[in-house]
Design an enzyme around this catalytic site. Structure first.
Site, PDB file in Angstrom:
ATOM      1  CG  ASP A 196     125.211 -14.644 108.714  1.00 16.79           C
ATOM      2  OD1 ASP A 196     126.422 -14.354 108.556  1.00 16.79           O
ATOM      3  OD2 ASP A 196     124.579 -15.334 107.889  1.00 16.79           O
ATOM      4  CB  SER A 197     130.219 -14.189 111.553  1.00 18.51           C
ATOM      5  OG  SER A 197     130.219 -12.785 111.714  1.00 18.51           O
ATOM      6  CG  ASP A 203     125.149 -10.836 107.260  1.00 19.71           C
ATOM      7  OD1 ASP A 203     124.936 -10.608 106.060  1.00 19.71           O
ATOM      8  OD2 ASP A 203     126.101 -11.529 107.668  1.00 19.71           O
ATOM      9  CE  LYS A 236     127.534  -9.699 104.747  1.00 20.85           C
ATOM     10  NZ  LYS A 236     127.204 -11.109 104.465  1.00 20.85           N
ATOM     11  CD  GLU A 265     125.812 -15.548 103.032  1.00 19.43           C
ATOM     12  OE1 GLU A 265     125.683 -16.715 102.571  1.00 19.43           O
ATOM     13  OE2 GLU A 265     126.329 -15.315 104.144  1.00 19.43           O
ATOM     14  CD  GLU A 286     133.305 -15.212 103.591  1.00 21.85           C
ATOM     15  OE1 GLU A 286     132.234 -14.574 103.668  1.00 21.85           O
ATOM     16  OE2 GLU A 286     133.719 -15.968 104.497  1.00 21.85           O
TER      17      GLU A 286
END
Ligand code: KIV
Length: 326
Positions: free
Chosen positions: A66-67, A105, A135, A137, A202
């Site tokens: 999602d970056s 993501d 993925k 978080e 991270e």
């Protein structure tokens, strides 16, 4: 499934021998790499061309992160990117990849409500976009169980989780005390027990990441988490200097694509301004028979093969590219 169908990894890559299919990287293959002590390489990609380069270079895992909100769409943080935008980019990446594991993501908001909604969103990434894992978080243990029960492999993400930017008060290194490092390890173990196939760590101290890596049966993939992780991931745009922000401590730049692109773009603009592009060799020409048919005299064709013929018929359409040699 047809057992005679060629596997997804059948395309020739720089890493392979001619005619020898490339074995596809799967989630269990990553665990096997950890067992054998083989480092896992991972990188983000968001479009067909970069995904193809990353895959053909032999990188094991490609994350459609999602970056992309920041490095591709120019947004301030990762929060605003939508499921539909992520699906669009994941599709482009899946079309390119033959060998690497493609992980999508899940964007902010797509897995924070009811578990059934989160599973439905994750299913879209697999079904509509070709993702092989998603993925998420944070230590969302129940959700990981539900996703695994729905046959969707999961990569967890702990430590500095960018979707928590407002709660964290900025992008800050996490788990900096013995107590928070212990909590992080407990979260990682819980994710592994719930069925996560790998965990991104991270922005955490090297020592904490090393302890977690040693404790887990599944691979850790670090970004700003030191060299003891089972694998490493970077954002593609950071690796090649295509981000317009100060470089984080953990980034190593392997190329300066900004300088390369700038110089190419400036040269192109100068050439256009000086009529140095296109040259005759980069132009299409009418065959002389067509020139004659159209009533142009042989004199209208210049010595170097360029034609001064300017009727409507001289317009080259796309179908003609094939015949005239592109
Ligand atoms: O979105 C992203 O790029 C990530 C990182 C782990 C690189 O989540």
């Amino acid at each position: 499934m047809s057992l005679t169908q060629p596997p997804k990894g059948a395309r020739q890559s720089d890493q392979s021998q001619p005619g020898v299919p490339i074995p596809k990287v799967t989630m269990p293959a990553l665990t096997e790499m950890k067992r054998q002590g083989k480092p896992i390489s991972a990188l983000t990609a968001y479009d067909y061309s970069t995904a193809r380069l990353v895959d053909e270079a032999g990188v094991d895992l490609i994350l459609v992160g999602d970056s992309l909100a920041m490095v591709v769409l120019g947004q301030e943080n990762t929060l605003a990117v939508t499921v539909d935008e992520m699906l669009h980019h994941t599709r482009a990446v899946s079309r390119a990849v033959r060998r690497a594991l493609v992980v999508a993501d899940m964007p902010f908001g797509s897995y924070h409500g009811a578990i059934s909604d989160a599973v439905a969103n994750a299913v879209r990434f697999v079904k509509e976009a070709g993702a092989e894992a998603v993925k998420i978080e944070g230590p969302r243990i129940e959700l990981v169980r539900a996703l695994v029960a729905a046959e969707i492999p999961v990569v967890g993400h702990l430590g500095l989780t960018p979707q928590s930017v407002h709660r964290m008060g900025g992008y800050r290194v996490q788990a900096r005390t013995a107590e928070t490092a212990r909590e992080l390890e407990a979260d990682a173990l819980a994710l592994a027990r719930a069925g996560a196939g790998a965990i991104v760590l991270e922005g955490v101290p090297r020592e904490a990441a090393a302890a977690i890596t040693a404790a887990l049966p599944i691979p850790t993939i670090g970004i700003g988490a030191g060299p003891e992780c089972d694998g490493q991931i970077l954002v593609f745009h950071d690796l090649v200097n295509l981000t317009f922000s100060p470089q984080a401590k953990f980034v190593r730049r392997y190329a300066d694509a900004s300088a390369l692109f700038r110089s190419a773009i400036e040269h192109y603009r100068e050439d256009v301004e000086h009529r140095a592009f296109p040259a005759d060799a980069e132009s299409y020409h009418l065959p002389s028979s067509a020139v004659r048919q159209a009533g142009a005299s042989a004199d209208s064709v210049s010595g170097n093969g360029a034609t001064e013929f300017d009727s409507e018929d001289a317009v080259v359409n796309r179908d003609a590219f094939e015949d005239w040699g592109r």
